[in-house]
Design an enzyme around this catalytic site. Structure first.
Site, mmCIF file in Angstrom:
data_model
loop_
_atom_site.group_PDB
_atom_site.id
_atom_site.type_symbol
_atom_site.label_atom_id
_atom_site.label_comp_id
_atom_site.label_asym_id
_atom_site.label_seq_id
_atom_site.Cartn_x
_atom_site.Cartn_y
_atom_site.Cartn_z
ATOM 1 N N LEU A 174 0.833 -1.205 0.000
ATOM 2 C CA LEU A 174 0.000 0.000 0.000
ATOM 3 C C LEU A 174 0.862 1.247 0.000
ATOM 4 O O LEU A 174 1.828 1.336 0.748
ATOM 5 C CB LEU A 174 -0.905 0.039 1.240
ATOM 6 C CG LEU A 174 -1.883 -1.118 1.442
ATOM 7 C CD1 LEU A 174 -2.635 -0.925 2.756
ATOM 8 C CD2 LEU A 174 -2.835 -1.227 0.273
ATOM 9 N N LEU A 199 0.672 4.532 1.373
ATOM 10 C CA LEU A 199 -0.171 5.193 2.367
ATOM 11 C C LEU A 199 -0.251 6.709 2.191
ATOM 12 O O LEU A 199 -0.955 7.381 2.951
ATOM 13 C CB LEU A 199 0.311 4.845 3.777
ATOM 14 C CG LEU A 199 0.103 3.373 4.169
ATOM 15 C CD1 LEU A 199 0.686 3.090 5.538
ATOM 16 C CD2 LEU A 199 -1.381 3.010 4.142
ATOM 17 N N LYS A 200 0.450 7.244 1.211
ATOM 18 C CA LYS A 200 0.265 8.655 0.879
ATOM 19 C C LYS A 200 -0.968 8.850 0.013
ATOM 20 O O LYS A 200 -1.389 9.986 -0.242
ATOM 21 C CB LYS A 200 1.502 9.198 0.160
ATOM 22 C CG LYS A 200 2.737 9.213 1.053
ATOM 23 C CD LYS A 200 3.956 9.747 0.324
ATOM 24 C CE LYS A 200 5.175 9.751 1.242
ATOM 25 N NZ LYS A 200 6.402 10.235 0.538
ATOM 26 N N HIS A 227 20.817 3.126 15.013
ATOM 27 C CA HIS A 227 20.871 1.687 14.796
ATOM 28 C C HIS A 227 21.280 1.032 16.103
ATOM 29 O O HIS A 227 21.606 1.707 17.093
ATOM 30 C CB HIS A 227 21.850 1.340 13.677
ATOM 31 C CG HIS A 227 21.275 1.519 12.310
ATOM 32 N ND1 HIS A 227 20.250 0.740 11.813
ATOM 33 C CD2 HIS A 227 21.577 2.407 11.317
ATOM 34 C CE1 HIS A 227 19.952 1.123 10.591
ATOM 35 N NE2 HIS A 227 20.733 2.138 10.262
ATOM 36 N N ASP A 228 21.281 -0.307 16.102
ATOM 37 C CA ASP A 228 21.549 -1.079 17.310
ATOM 38 C C ASP A 228 22.759 -0.545 18.077
ATOM 39 O O ASP A 228 22.700 -0.346 19.296
ATOM 40 C CB ASP A 228 21.770 -2.544 16.929
ATOM 41 C CG ASP A 228 21.878 -3.460 18.135
ATOM 42 O OD1 ASP A 228 20.925 -4.206 18.393
ATOM 43 O OD2 ASP A 228 22.927 -3.440 18.809
ATOM 44 N N ASN A 257 24.063 2.339 18.249
ATOM 45 C CA ASN A 257 23.803 3.615 18.913
ATOM 46 C C ASN A 257 22.953 3.424 20.161
ATOM 47 O O ASN A 257 23.227 4.022 21.213
ATOM 48 C CB ASN A 257 23.089 4.572 17.963
ATOM 49 C CG ASN A 257 23.760 4.682 16.613
ATOM 50 O OD1 ASN A 257 23.149 4.410 15.588
ATOM 51 N ND2 ASN A 257 25.028 5.088 16.581
ATOM 52 N N TYR A 258 21.930 2.576 20.044
ATOM 53 C CA TYR A 258 21.024 2.372 21.169
ATOM 54 C C TYR A 258 21.732 1.703 22.350
ATOM 55 O O TYR A 258 21.564 2.114 23.508
ATOM 56 C CB TYR A 258 19.818 1.513 20.748
ATOM 57 C CG TYR A 258 19.150 1.976 19.490
ATOM 58 C CD1 TYR A 258 18.921 3.327 19.253
ATOM 59 C CD2 TYR A 258 18.740 1.074 18.514
ATOM 60 C CE1 TYR A 258 18.303 3.756 18.080
ATOM 61 C CE2 TYR A 258 18.125 1.485 17.348
ATOM 62 C CZ TYR A 258 17.920 2.831 17.134
ATOM 63 O OH TYR A 258 17.315 3.246 15.974
ATOM 64 N N ASP A 285 18.185 -4.631 18.654
ATOM 65 C CA ASP A 285 17.275 -4.989 17.569
ATOM 66 C C ASP A 285 16.418 -6.199 17.897
ATOM 67 O O ASP A 285 15.187 -6.145 17.840
ATOM 68 C CB ASP A 285 18.058 -5.273 16.282
ATOM 69 C CG ASP A 285 18.570 -4.010 15.616
ATOM 70 O OD1 ASP A 285 18.251 -2.918 16.104
ATOM 71 O OD2 ASP A 285 19.289 -4.121 14.614
#
Length: 345
Positions: free
Chosen positions: A15, A17-18, A82-83, A85-86, A112
């Site tokens: 889809l 979605l815009k 990303h992982d 950084n988290y 992640d």
């Protein structure tokens, strides 16, 4: 590759979605959904008009889960990441690796796969159980960073209680002590030893003919920092030299029969050939329409009454668009018009 295994037994509708027409399709799907999961950056689903506030008016029973790096609010909520950084901001990365040199990146397993995906599942299941009691769905906000921080509770407990900041490579679970670590063997491979409990350490010392090392074992302070007692250096050196006298498989065969926690450090091809892995059906073969038989990781939860089964492999993007739209009541003429509008693929 990331899409291949986690999307087994699913169908795919594409889809845009815009497009207003695509949103109307989404709304029809949402009216009959138990759970909706989205992983956009905060604010995107609101702009697309498929956010929880909008959907919950159409389906008050829906459980709507958002997965994002830093959560839906707070000063970092719009930051990309990303992982790596988290887990660095969560304090986890700084604890992983030897004391000398930089931290060691643990693939993308912590934030992640565990911090977001597994905590997301836990949140969704809790919300579904709550819905059984209240009759109403709710919003589940999962941040990769939050999950990663929760996973290091073993260390945060001591920090909050004693204000002690553990250092990388200096605690019992970092391999700072000889009873819990990785050792090279005669053939250049590695084994792991996990003798945290006194009786396991005793078994190891007896197996190696070093009963005098038995009194030296895990102490509560080992959870926090490395001991300055030089006896530990002696024991560490002895074990390193001893494990170099036999191959990895020889040590595993010997120690596993002596009630000692031991493991072989495998490459992936070795892991997926291990008899325990094969016995647990953690390698399965499934048919693919173009690739023939393909091997994949098996199903983890072993349910007694409703065991899991791989019915179909991951779908192509939009593979079931027409099938799903027909189920939703759209005619083939409607579907052709939607394609021409660019609302679906």
């Amino acid at each position: 590759a990331a899409f291949f295994a986690p999307n087994r037994n699913k169908r795919s509708i594409g889809l845009n979605l815009k497009s207003e027409a695509a949103r109307q399709i989404f709304y029809r799907l949402a009216k009959q959904a138990d759970v909706i999961v989205e992983g956009y950056r905060p604010g995107v689903v609101k702009r697309l008009e498929v956010d929880y506030e909008t959907i919950s008016k159409l389906n008050p029973r829906v459980v709507y889960c958002s997965l994002s790096g830093y959560g839906q609010d707070g000063p970092y909520h719009t930051f990309p990441g990303h992982d790596v950084n988290y887990i660095s901001l969560a304090g986890a990365l700084g604890l992983i690796g030897p004391p000398e040199g930089p931290p060691v990146i643990p693939l993308n397993l912590i934030a992640d796969f565990a911090g977001a995906a597994l905590y997301g599942v836990i949140g969704i299941l809790a919300a579904l159980i709550a819905r059984n009691k209240t009759g109403k769905g709710q919003y589940v906000d999962i941040a990769y960073m939050d999950g990663a921080m929760s996973l290091i509770t073993f260390f945060t407990t001591d920090y909050f209680l004693n204000n002690i900041v553990p250092k990388r490579g200096e605690t019992a679970l970092h391999g700072a002590y000889p009873y819990y670590g990785v050792y090279e063997t005669k053939d250049g491979e590695y084994i792991t030893i996990g003798c945290l409990e006194p009786h396991f350490w005793q078994n190891l010392c007896q197996a190696l003919g070093k009963e005098d090392y038995i009194p030296y074992h895990f102490a509560p302070e080992h959870r926090l920092y490395k001991s300055e007692d030089k006896k530990w250096d002696e024991i560490q050196f002895y074990l390193k030299q001893t494990f170099l006298t036999k191959t990895r498989d020889e040590w595993f065969e010997l120690l596993s029969q002596r009630n000692i926690p031991v493991g072989k450090v495998y490459t992936l091809d070795e892991a997926f050939s291990d008899p325990q892995v094969l016995h647990r059906q953690m390698v399965i073969e499934v048919g693919h329409p173009t690739l023939g038989k393909v091997r994949q990781v098996g199903i983890v939860p072993k349910l007694s009454d409703t065991p899991g089964k791989v019915r179909t492999l991951s779908p192509l993007l939009g593979e079931h668009t027409e099938e799903i739209l027909l189920e939703l009541g759209y005619s083939r003429k409607d579907i052709n018009n939607l394609r021409q509008q660019g609302a679906i693929n």
